[in-house]
Scaffold this motif. Structure first.
Motif, mmCIF file in Angstrom:
data_model
loop_
_atom_site.group_PDB
_atom_site.id
_atom_site.type_symbol
_atom_site.label_atom_id
_atom_site.label_comp_id
_atom_site.label_asym_id
_atom_site.label_seq_id
_atom_site.Cartn_x
_atom_site.Cartn_y
_atom_site.Cartn_z
ATOM 1 N N GLY A 49 39.458 14.142 60.410
ATOM 2 C CA GLY A 49 40.639 14.990 60.343
ATOM 3 C C GLY A 49 40.788 15.865 61.570
ATOM 4 N N THR A 50 41.928 16.512 61.659
ATOM 5 C CA THR A 50 42.214 17.395 62.791
ATOM 6 C C THR A 50 41.705 18.814 62.537
ATOM 7 N N LEU A 51 41.896 19.318 61.321
ATOM 8 C CA LEU A 51 41.545 20.706 61.023
ATOM 9 C C LEU A 51 40.090 20.890 60.613
ATOM 10 N N LYS A 52 39.504 19.867 59.993
ATOM 11 C CA LYS A 52 38.083 19.925 59.595
ATOM 12 C C LYS A 52 37.761 21.226 58.856
ATOM 13 N N THR A 53 38.487 21.453 57.772
ATOM 14 C CA THR A 53 38.383 22.732 57.061
ATOM 15 C C THR A 53 38.027 22.518 55.598
ATOM 16 N N VAL A 54 37.091 23.336 55.105
ATOM 17 C CA VAL A 54 36.740 23.349 53.683
ATOM 18 C C VAL A 54 36.876 24.775 53.176
ATOM 19 N N LEU A 55 37.724 24.957 52.179
ATOM 20 C CA LEU A 55 37.910 26.247 51.526
ATOM 21 C C LEU A 55 37.264 26.171 50.153
ATOM 22 N N ASN A 56 36.223 26.969 49.959
ATOM 23 C CA ASN A 56 35.566 27.046 48.656
ATOM 24 C C ASN A 56 36.058 28.293 47.928
ATOM 25 N N MET A 57 36.376 28.136 46.654
ATOM 26 C CA MET A 57 36.877 29.272 45.893
ATOM 27 C C MET A 57 35.708 30.157 45.470
ATOM 28 N N GLY A 58 35.514 31.235 46.208
ATOM 29 C CA GLY A 58 34.454 32.178 45.904
ATOM 30 C C GLY A 58 34.933 33.259 44.952
ATOM 31 N N SER A 59 34.181 34.343 44.880
ATOM 32 C CA SER A 59 34.579 35.458 44.020
ATOM 33 C C SER A 59 33.784 36.696 44.379
ATOM 34 N N ILE A 60 34.476 37.822 44.432
ATOM 35 C CA ILE A 60 33.802 39.090 44.702
ATOM 36 C C ILE A 60 32.814 39.440 43.582
ATOM 37 N N VAL A 61 33.039 38.912 42.372
ATOM 38 C CA VAL A 61 32.108 39.224 41.288
ATOM 39 C C VAL A 61 30.754 38.552 41.509
ATOM 40 N N GLY A 62 30.688 37.592 42.437
ATOM 41 C CA GLY A 62 29.427 36.967 42.785
ATOM 42 C C GLY A 62 28.735 37.621 43.964
ATOM 43 N N SER A 63 29.302 38.712 44.456
ATOM 44 C CA SER A 63 28.691 39.420 45.575
ATOM 45 C C SER A 63 27.489 40.227 45.103
ATOM 46 N N ILE A 64 26.379 40.072 45.794
ATOM 47 C CA ILE A 64 25.184 40.858 45.470
ATOM 48 C C ILE A 64 25.419 42.327 45.808
ATOM 49 N N THR A 65 26.135 42.569 46.897
ATOM 50 C CA THR A 65 26.432 43.943 47.304
ATOM 51 C C THR A 65 27.203 44.694 46.222
ATOM 52 N N TYR A 66 28.156 44.006 45.581
ATOM 53 C CA TYR A 66 29.014 44.655 44.597
ATOM 54 C C TYR A 66 28.568 44.375 43.157
ATOM 55 N N ALA A 67 27.323 44.000 42.984
ATOM 56 C CA ALA A 67 26.848 43.614 41.654
ATOM 57 C C ALA A 67 27.039 44.732 40.627
ATOM 58 N N LYS A 68 26.715 45.956 40.999
ATOM 59 C CA LYS A 68 26.825 47.058 40.046
ATOM 60 C C LYS A 68 28.262 47.305 39.639
ATOM 61 N N ARG A 69 29.187 47.224 40.603
ATOM 62 C CA ARG A 69 30.604 47.467 40.304
ATOM 63 C C ARG A 69 31.112 46.507 39.241
ATOM 64 N N PHE A 70 30.638 45.274 39.285
ATOM 65 C CA PHE A 70 31.193 44.261 38.396
ATOM 66 C C PHE A 70 30.267 43.923 37.225
ATOM 67 N N MET A 71 29.476 44.873 36.803
ATOM 68 C CA MET A 71 28.681 44.667 35.594
ATOM 69 C C MET A 71 29.573 44.472 34.366
ATOM 70 N N VAL A 72 30.852 44.855 34.470
ATOM 71 C CA VAL A 72 31.801 44.643 33.368
ATOM 72 C C VAL A 72 32.218 43.175 33.261
ATOM 73 N N ALA A 73 31.989 42.390 34.319
ATOM 74 C CA ALA A 73 32.360 40.974 34.267
ATOM 75 C C ALA A 73 31.556 40.273 33.182
ATOM 76 N N PRO A 74 32.197 39.404 32.384
ATOM 77 C CA PRO A 74 31.562 38.928 31.157
ATOM 78 C C PRO A 74 30.544 37.811 31.303
ATOM 79 N N ASP A 75 30.467 37.148 32.451
ATOM 80 C CA ASP A 75 29.681 35.920 32.536
ATOM 81 C C ASP A 75 28.681 35.964 33.687
ATOM 82 N N PRO A 76 27.430 36.338 33.431
ATOM 83 C CA PRO A 76 26.417 36.372 34.499
ATOM 84 C C PRO A 76 26.206 35.022 35.164
ATOM 85 N N ALA A 77 26.286 33.937 34.406
ATOM 86 C CA ALA A 77 26.073 32.612 34.995
ATOM 87 C C ALA A 77 27.134 32.313 36.053
#
Length: 253
Positions: free
Chosen positions: A132-160
């Protein structure tokens, strides 16, 4: 003219990203390959009917390695000798029933979809991405998976889910480092809290807004986003004071 493959296109963000891409002129987006698990829902069929042949569906079960290999062959035939420009790994699972990390029993099954399937599909399509020309992969991440922000998102329902997204961010970074010399861009994008089946009706953003903002990330400087977890940018949300703000910045992961 760029080619795109979007996984999980039956509903939610995947469906809306296909809609946004199909609305662009053929001179900009030549073909969108939308993966679905079974028959295309009415909303996707409507997009296909209006896309003048530029939206094609393939049936994909991301957790079945044999099916992933088969789909890679189908994609090659659809592209007809051209490369794949952009892969969007959108499929993910999340258990919305609140639980604690000590009670989590879905870690393996969640990783199978959110991490292992991304690895398998990316590897299967890598030869086409190299062409391809662009050679791009976009993975759908999430801020709730950030280790830095782990405490902020303790309200998120699914640890897995949160742990799997942390692993996906790392996988994205490793690909970016290994393949940057070939001109690849790997980026994880956090779409925030979106009104999908997973996010629920009271989430911050509707799916069309989040889908457009997610795709807008691809218009940024490639060196600036490669290997990073990137926040989407939504007008009016840049300085929000709640759990989320959408300022387009880099996120610590």
């Amino acid at each position: 003219m760029s080619s795109y493959l979007v996984t999980g296109a039956s509903r939610g963000l995947g469906l809306e990203m296909v809609r946004v891409l199909a609305s662009k002129p053929a001179s900009e987006v030549s073909i969108i390959i939308a993966t679905i698990r079974s028959a295309a829902p009415a909303a996707l069929q409507e997009i296909i009917s209006q896309a003048q042949g530029r939206v094609v569906t393939v049936q994909l079960e991301v957790t079945d390695p044999a099916n992933v290999t088969k789909v890679a062959g189908e994609v090659k035939e659809i592209l007809g000798g051209r490369g794949l420009d952009v892969l969007i790994n959108n499929v993910a699972v999340s258990n919305t029933t609140p639980t604690s990390v000590t009670a989590t029993t879905t870690l393996l099954s969640t990783f199978d979809v959110n991490v292992v399937a991304v690895q398998n599909l990316t590897l299967a399509l890598l030869p086409l991405l190299r062409e391809g020309t662009l050679k791009t992969v976009l993975n759908m991440g999430s801020i709730v998976g950030s280790i830095t922000y782990a405490k902020r998102f303790m309200v998120a329902p699914d640890p897995a889910y949160r742990v799997s997204k942390a692993a996906l961010h790392c996988l994205t970074r490793l690909y970016a480092l290994e393949l940057e010399a070939e001109g690849f861009t790997f980026v994880a994008v956090s779409p925030g809290w979106v009104q999908t089946d997973q996010g629920g009706p009271y989430a911050d953003l509707d799916s069309p807004t989040a889908a457009k903002a997610t795709l807008d990330v691809l218009s940024r400087n490639r060196e600036d986003i490669n290997g990073k977890l990137v926040n989407i940018k939504v007008e009016g949300w840049e300085n929000a004071t709640g759990l989320h703000k959408y300022d387009g910045g880099d996120l610590d992961w």
